[in-house]
Write an enzyme that holds these catalytic residues in place. Structure first.
Site: not given
Ligand code: R5P
Length: 282
Positions: A86-87, A181
């Site tokens: 993700r980074q 949103k």
């Molecule tokens: C983010 O970019 C991913 O696609 C997920 O939406 C994210 O990792 C979900 O994170 P969490 O379960 O902490 O809300």
């Protein structure tokens, strides 16, 4: 050909070996008194499929050790879940591109890499060897079919996950949409499906990763307020950090569904068949 796996990917690796009809290499994993990891692999093959998800830092180091132990340039690496993906950009000066650092390190000593629903396909270019990505979206859709839900709505938590939701929905010809949103004030945000209405419907929120569960728990609360009948959550990678599973259940999620890219009690979908198919295709 043989299959070998790190400690935390043994179940998927065994399913993959079964699908490929090849043996699994026996491995002894241990630690030195100072906590450093050590492993000894049994009899290897010239062509070994190394399976290991980077679920945490220990799993990453173990995977590096395993690639080194296998020591043949004909080996393939299956990276079912790639932590740090993700980074994938430098958002501010001085930051690492963590996905690139991990990709570069894992590319040394293997011929090819297979990933599963990598968070961002652009990351594939960071590997120093050819890398292919497979998607379990349809497999999630096929699992949802077994729930026999009446006309479910497949919902992405944001626009970025809409294509994923579309692929899941294609398994049953269902409606799909994403949450949007709208900022009502400095402190108030409204979240609602962009086009469709969730009232009286079973909604399945789908995403590539569930980490803290925060995104889906918030969405579920809003959907129930809007009259949704039931809310389910499905993802490929069930990171489920901290108390995520309990948090999601407390938010009213009927069933949490994930795959075995990270081995969990709620791993109801296997990536093994698609990985085997990709390996056989060559
Ligand atoms: C983010 O970019 C991913 O696609 C997920 O939406 C994210 O990792 C979900 O994170 P969490 O379960 O902490 O809300």
């Amino acid at each position: 050909m043989k299959v070998i796996s790190t400690e935390k990917s043994q179940i998927l690796a065994t399913s993959l070996a079964r699908a490929l009809k090849v043996p699994v290499v026996d491995v002894k994993y241990s630690r030195f008194p100072d906590g450093e990891q050590y492993l000894v692999a049994g009899e290897l093959d010239d062509e070994t499929i190394i399976v290991g998800s980077v679920v945490d830092n220990d799993a990453f180091v173990q995977l590096l050790l395993m690639i080194d132990a296998c020591d043949s340039s004909d080996n393939q690496l299956v990276l079912p879940y790639m932590g740090y993906a993700r980074q994938d950009k430098r958002f501010r000066q001085g930051e690492p591109v963590s996905a690139r650092a991990i990709a570069r390190a894992l590319s040394r000593g293997v011929l090819e890499i297979i990933t599963v629903n990598i968070h961002e396909k652009e990351v594939l270019k960071y590997f120093g060897v050819p890398a292919r990505n497979i998607s379990l979206a349809r497999d999630i859709g096929l699992y949802i079919k077994t729930l026999n839900l009446d006309n479910p709505l497949i919902l992405a938590p944001d626009e970025g996950a809409l294509t994923f939701a579309e692929h899941v929905a294609s398994a049953g010809g269902w409606d799909f949409d994403h949450l949007e949103k709208t900022r009502l004030s400095g402190v108030e945000v409204k979240m609602t499906p962009k086009q469709l209405c969730a009232a009286s419907r079973s909604v399945v929120i789908v995403d590539d990763i569930i980490s803290t569960g925060g995104t889906i728990a918030t969405a579920a609360g809003i959907l129930y307020e809007q009259g949704a009948k039931d809310v389910f959550a499905a993802c490929v990678h069930g990171v489920l950090t901290g108390g995520a599973y309990a948090h999601l259940k407390a938010a009213g999620i009927r069933e949490i569904i994930c795959s075995d890219t990270i081995e969990r009690g709620c791993s109801k979908i296997t990536a093994a068949d698609q990985i085997a198919h990709t390996i056989k295709k060559g």
